[in-house]
Design a protein around this motif. Structure first.
Motif, short mmCIF file in Angstrom:
data_model
loop_
_atom_site.label_atom_id
_atom_site.label_comp_id
_atom_site.label_asym_id
_atom_site.label_seq_id
_atom_site.Cartn_x
_atom_site.Cartn_y
_atom_site.Cartn_z
N UNK A 1 31.83 24.71 0.29
CA UNK A 1 31.29 25.64 -0.70
C UNK A 1 31.89 25.35 -2.08
N UNK A 2 33.18 25.09 -2.12
CA UNK A 2 33.86 24.80 -3.39
C UNK A 2 33.42 23.45 -3.96
N UNK A 3 33.34 22.47 -3.11
CA UNK A 3 33.01 21.11 -3.56
C UNK A 3 31.60 21.01 -4.13
N UNK A 4 30.65 21.67 -3.48
CA UNK A 4 29.25 21.52 -3.87
C UNK A 4 28.70 22.73 -4.63
N UNK A 5 29.55 23.74 -4.84
CA UNK A 5 29.11 24.91 -5.61
C UNK A 5 28.02 25.69 -4.92
N UNK A 6 28.16 25.90 -3.62
CA UNK A 6 27.15 26.64 -2.85
C UNK A 6 27.83 27.84 -2.18
N UNK A 7 27.04 28.70 -1.58
CA UNK A 7 27.58 29.86 -0.88
C UNK A 7 28.21 29.42 0.43
N UNK A 8 29.11 30.26 0.95
CA UNK A 8 29.72 29.93 2.24
C UNK A 8 28.69 30.01 3.36
N UNK A 9 27.65 30.81 3.17
CA UNK A 9 26.58 30.87 4.17
C UNK A 9 25.85 29.53 4.24
N UNK A 10 25.53 28.97 3.07
CA UNK A 10 24.88 27.65 3.06
C UNK A 10 25.84 26.58 3.58
N UNK A 11 27.11 26.71 3.24
CA UNK A 11 28.10 25.75 3.73
C UNK A 11 28.19 25.80 5.25
N UNK A 12 28.11 27.01 5.81
CA UNK A 12 28.17 27.16 7.26
C UNK A 12 26.98 26.46 7.93
N UNK A 13 25.80 26.57 7.31
CA UNK A 13 24.62 25.89 7.85
C UNK A 13 24.79 24.38 7.79
N UNK A 14 25.38 23.89 6.72
CA UNK A 14 25.63 22.45 6.59
C UNK A 14 26.59 21.96 7.68
#
Length: 206
Positions: free
Chosen positions: A144-157
């Protein structure tokens, strides 16, 4: 592993552990080649019929849709192969990549990120096989920090990328990607960070 002789280090990693950055820094400190984009060029020259698919497979962009599952599910469907031909084609691609990796490794010491390197060099006399992992919260925060996205989106990734790597490994090696018996070192990177993990691994190597 004896670093005074020609050696190979393979790095397998969960998504979001900083494995690529760790591999880059490790290769830099050891002053050896990092096998990454070189593989793409070599494979594309041998297997010119699927350059676009190879490009997607090797893409470092964080969009997981360009990973192996997308290659396997959509590219083969677009090419209108039947199931048997799909399997043959994807295995030919894996073999071409493995041959390219072996060719480079025969000539010089190197650090190999992913590509089932632990399996390709399982019988090599001078190899160090590493698996990097961390808990989901640590990986979600980092992505989330590296790509500037939400933790929800990071979890999906995390879910999609881990699935892709597990599927890729199982398909071409028959091995369980996260089985510690495949590796010499399984390192939880949570408390280390990139430089700390490299320091630890360098101490192991020394």
């Amino acid at each position: 592993m004896n670093k005074e002789e020609k050696f190979i280090i393979t790095i397998s990693r969960q998504f979001g552990t900083g494995g690529h950055e760790i591999g880059v820094e490790l290769a830099k400190r050891l002053n050896v080649k990092l096998l990454d984009k070189q593989i793409v060029n070599e494979v594309a020259s041998r297997y010119c019929g699927v350059e676009d698919a190879i490009g997607h497979l090797e893409d470092r962009h964080p969009l997981w849709r360009d990973d192996f599952t997308q290659f396997y599910r959509s590219y083969m469907a677009d090419a209108e192969y039947n199931g048997q031909e799909q399997d043959q084609t994807s295995h030919k691609l894996f073999k071409a990549q493995a041959d390219a990796i072996r060719k480079i490794a025969e000539q010089e010491s190197c650090v190999i990120i992913g590509r089932c390197g632990f399996y390709i060099f399982r019988d090599h006399p001078n190899v160090l096989k590493i698996f990097l992992h961390a808990d989901d919260d640590c990986r979600k925060y980092r992505i989330a920090t590296k790509y500037g996205i939400s933790e929800q989106d990071a979890a999906a990734m995390l879910v999609d990328n881990d699935f892709s790597r597990e599927l890729y490994t199982k398909t071409f090696t028959g091995c369980d990607w996260q089985d510690a018996r495949n590796y010499d070192i399984a390192l939880n990177v949570r408390k280390f960070g990139v430089n700390g993990a490299v320091d630890f691994l360098m101490n192991c190597i020394e």
